[in-house]
Every structure is written in structure tokens, then in C-alpha cells.
Design a protein around this motif. Structure first.
Motif, PDB file in Angstrom:
ATOM      1  N   SER A 104      50.357  38.975  44.519  1.00  0.00           N
ATOM      2  CA  SER A 104      49.456  37.897  44.087  1.00  0.00           C
ATOM      3  C   SER A 104      48.277  38.466  43.316  1.00  0.00           C
ATOM      4  O   SER A 104      47.812  39.567  43.560  1.00  0.00           O
ATOM      5  CB  SER A 104      48.963  37.114  45.302  1.00  0.00           C
ATOM      6  OG  SER A 104      48.142  37.928  46.095  1.00  0.00           O
ATOM      7  N   ASP A 105      47.807  37.700  42.369  1.00  0.00           N
ATOM      8  CA  ASP A 105      46.678  38.100  41.550  1.00  0.00           C
ATOM      9  C   ASP A 105      45.423  37.450  42.121  1.00  0.00           C
ATOM     10  O   ASP A 105      45.312  36.228  42.166  1.00  0.00           O
ATOM     11  CB  ASP A 105      46.915  37.663  40.106  1.00  0.00           C
ATOM     12  CG  ASP A 105      45.856  38.176  39.165  1.00  0.00           C
ATOM     13  OD1 ASP A 105      45.802  37.688  38.031  1.00  0.00           O
ATOM     14  OD2 ASP A 105      45.091  39.071  39.558  1.00  0.00           O
ATOM     15  N   VAL A 106      44.478  38.269  42.551  1.00  0.00           N
ATOM     16  CA  VAL A 106      43.273  37.761  43.203  1.00  0.00           C
ATOM     17  C   VAL A 106      42.465  36.894  42.247  1.00  0.00           C
ATOM     18  O   VAL A 106      41.955  35.834  42.632  1.00  0.00           O
ATOM     19  CB  VAL A 106      42.425  38.938  43.748  1.00  0.00           C
ATOM     20  CG1 VAL A 106      41.123  38.446  44.336  1.00  0.00           C
ATOM     21  CG2 VAL A 106      43.213  39.720  44.777  1.00  0.00           C
ATOM     22  N   GLN A 107      42.339  37.312  41.003  1.00  0.00           N
ATOM     23  CA  GLN A 107      41.563  36.533  40.030  1.00  0.00           C
ATOM     24  C   GLN A 107      42.195  35.165  39.786  1.00  0.00           C
ATOM     25  O   GLN A 107      41.487  34.169  39.653  1.00  0.00           O
ATOM     26  CB  GLN A 107      41.431  37.312  38.707  1.00  0.00           C
ATOM     27  CG  GLN A 107      40.647  38.599  38.839  1.00  0.00           C
ATOM     28  CD  GLN A 107      39.231  38.367  39.341  1.00  0.00           C
ATOM     29  OE1 GLN A 107      38.614  37.347  39.039  1.00  0.00           O
ATOM     30  NE2 GLN A 107      38.726  39.289  40.138  1.00  0.00           N
ATOM     31  N   ALA A 108      43.508  35.113  39.733  1.00  0.00           N
ATOM     32  CA  ALA A 108      44.190  33.835  39.530  1.00  0.00           C
ATOM     33  C   ALA A 108      43.936  32.906  40.715  1.00  0.00           C
ATOM     34  O   ALA A 108      43.733  31.694  40.537  1.00  0.00           O
ATOM     35  CB  ALA A 108      45.684  34.059  39.337  1.00  0.00           C
ATOM     36  N   LYS A 110      41.270  32.988  42.702  1.00  0.00           N
ATOM     37  CA  LYS A 110      39.871  32.553  42.646  1.00  0.00           C
ATOM     38  C   LYS A 110      39.691  31.441  41.612  1.00  0.00           C
ATOM     39  O   LYS A 110      38.961  30.478  41.848  1.00  0.00           O
ATOM     40  CB  LYS A 110      38.968  33.740  42.311  1.00  0.00           C
ATOM     41  CG  LYS A 110      38.776  34.681  43.476  1.00  0.00           C
ATOM     42  CD  LYS A 110      37.847  35.825  43.106  1.00  0.00           C
ATOM     43  CE  LYS A 110      37.674  36.766  44.289  1.00  0.00           C
ATOM     44  NZ  LYS A 110      36.797  37.910  43.956  1.00  0.00           N
ATOM     45  N   ALA A 111      40.361  31.567  40.473  1.00  0.00           N
ATOM     46  CA  ALA A 111      40.291  30.520  39.450  1.00  0.00           C
ATOM     47  C   ALA A 111      40.889  29.218  39.968  1.00  0.00           C
ATOM     48  O   ALA A 111      40.376  28.128  39.696  1.00  0.00           O
ATOM     49  CB  ALA A 111      41.019  30.987  38.192  1.00  0.00           C
ATOM     50  N   GLU A 112      41.961  29.317  40.743  1.00  0.00           N
ATOM     51  CA  GLU A 112      42.586  28.129  41.333  1.00  0.00           C
ATOM     52  C   GLU A 112      41.628  27.451  42.316  1.00  0.00           C
ATOM     53  O   GLU A 112      41.530  26.218  42.351  1.00  0.00           O
ATOM     54  CB  GLU A 112      43.878  28.546  42.048  1.00  0.00           C
ATOM     55  CG  GLU A 112      44.610  27.417  42.716  1.00  0.00           C
ATOM     56  CD  GLU A 112      45.363  26.532  41.740  1.00  0.00           C
ATOM     57  OE1 GLU A 112      45.849  25.474  42.179  1.00  0.00           O
ATOM     58  OE2 GLU A 112      45.459  26.868  40.555  1.00  0.00           O
TER      59      GLU A 112
END
Length: 149
Positions: A104-108, A110-112
Motif C-alpha cells: 500500500s502507498d501511504v501517500q495515496a 492519506k490523500a484518500e
């Protein structure tokens, strides 16, 4: 119990503690055998203590055991037993693995979260719509003077 001088309820409690420690010793012996490559049932359910320590002893964790002994010659037998137990415990080998999801992408994520929070919050009102229409003229004057500064 001659050495402790306990009786009645304390004696019964001491018996339960000794039973749990005996079960802990059995679990440690089984874990040592498993870490040496043998297959064996590990009796975690034999006592509440071992059942609670199941994840720490044989699970995916790093565990530290502290054994305390008494230097008195009166406690030589207990100290020797404690040291032997600590030596057996030292031979237990777990293979702890960090439980981290690398896919999983942490930044993605957080954006979600930001996007979903924006959906939950109502849109902000424009400044002119936020004034109270039922307010007196003096409060509107004070508010307009405040907004100019």
C-alpha cells in the motif's frame, strides 16, 4: 508450605501459581524442541498464564525474560531451578516478522482520507451569507468594522 509459612487461602493461591509456572516450564520445553526442528504440540491452554503469553512466547514477537534469584543459601534450590529455567528459555528461537504491508502507498491513503473528510464536511458559507439577518444594526456595524481591519 513449610518455607513460606502460608496456609488457607494463601496456600491455595500458591498452589495455583506453582501449577501455572509448571505449565510455563512445559511450554518452554516444547518450544525449545520445536526450535530444534522437532514437531511437538505446545500446551498453551494448560493454564491461564501460558494462554495469555501465547503470542509472546511462540508467536510473532521478540520476548525478554528476566530471571531473578536470591543469593541466600536458604534459597539455593529455588535459585538453581530459576537459572535452569532461564537457560532453557534462552534456547527458544522465534522468527519474528515485521507486520507491515509494503504494497500500500501511504501517500495515496492519506490523500484518500483528506478526500473522504472533505465529503463529510459541509462546504463553507460565503462571508455575506454568514451574517445574521435578524441581528440589530449595531452588531452588523461592529462586524463590518471588524472585517475591514
Amino acid at each position: 508450605q513449610k518455607s513460606t509459612g502460608s496456609g488457607g487461602k494463601q496456600l491455595k493461591e500458591g498452589c495455583h501459581i506453582n501449577k501455572s509456572l509448571s505449565a510455563l516450564g512445559s511450554v518452554i520445553n516444547a518450544l525449545v524442541e520445536v526450535s530444534q526442528g522437532r514437531t511437538r504440540h505446545i500446551p498453551f491452554r494448560d493454564s491461564k498464564l501460558t494462554f495469555l503469553l501465547k503470542d509472546s512466547l511462540g508467536g510473532n514477537s521478540r520476548t525478554t525474560v528476566i530471571a531473578t534469584i536470591d543469593p541466600s543459601s536458604l534459597s539455593f534450590g529455588e535459585s538453581l531451578t530459576t537459572l535452569k529455567f532461564a537457560q532453557r528459555t534462552k534456547r527458544v528461537r522465534n522468527q519474528p516478522v515485521v507486520n507491515e504491508d509494503m504494497s500500500s502507498d501511504v501517500q495515496a491513503l492519506k490523500a484518500e482520507i483528506v478526500r473522504l473528510r472533505a465529503q463529510l464536511l459541509p462546504p463553507p458559507l460565503p462571508m455575506s451569507a454568514s451574517l445574521d439577518t435578524h441581528a440589530t444594526g449595531s452588531s452588523n456595524t461592529l462586524l463590518s468594522q471588524y472585517m475591514r481591519t
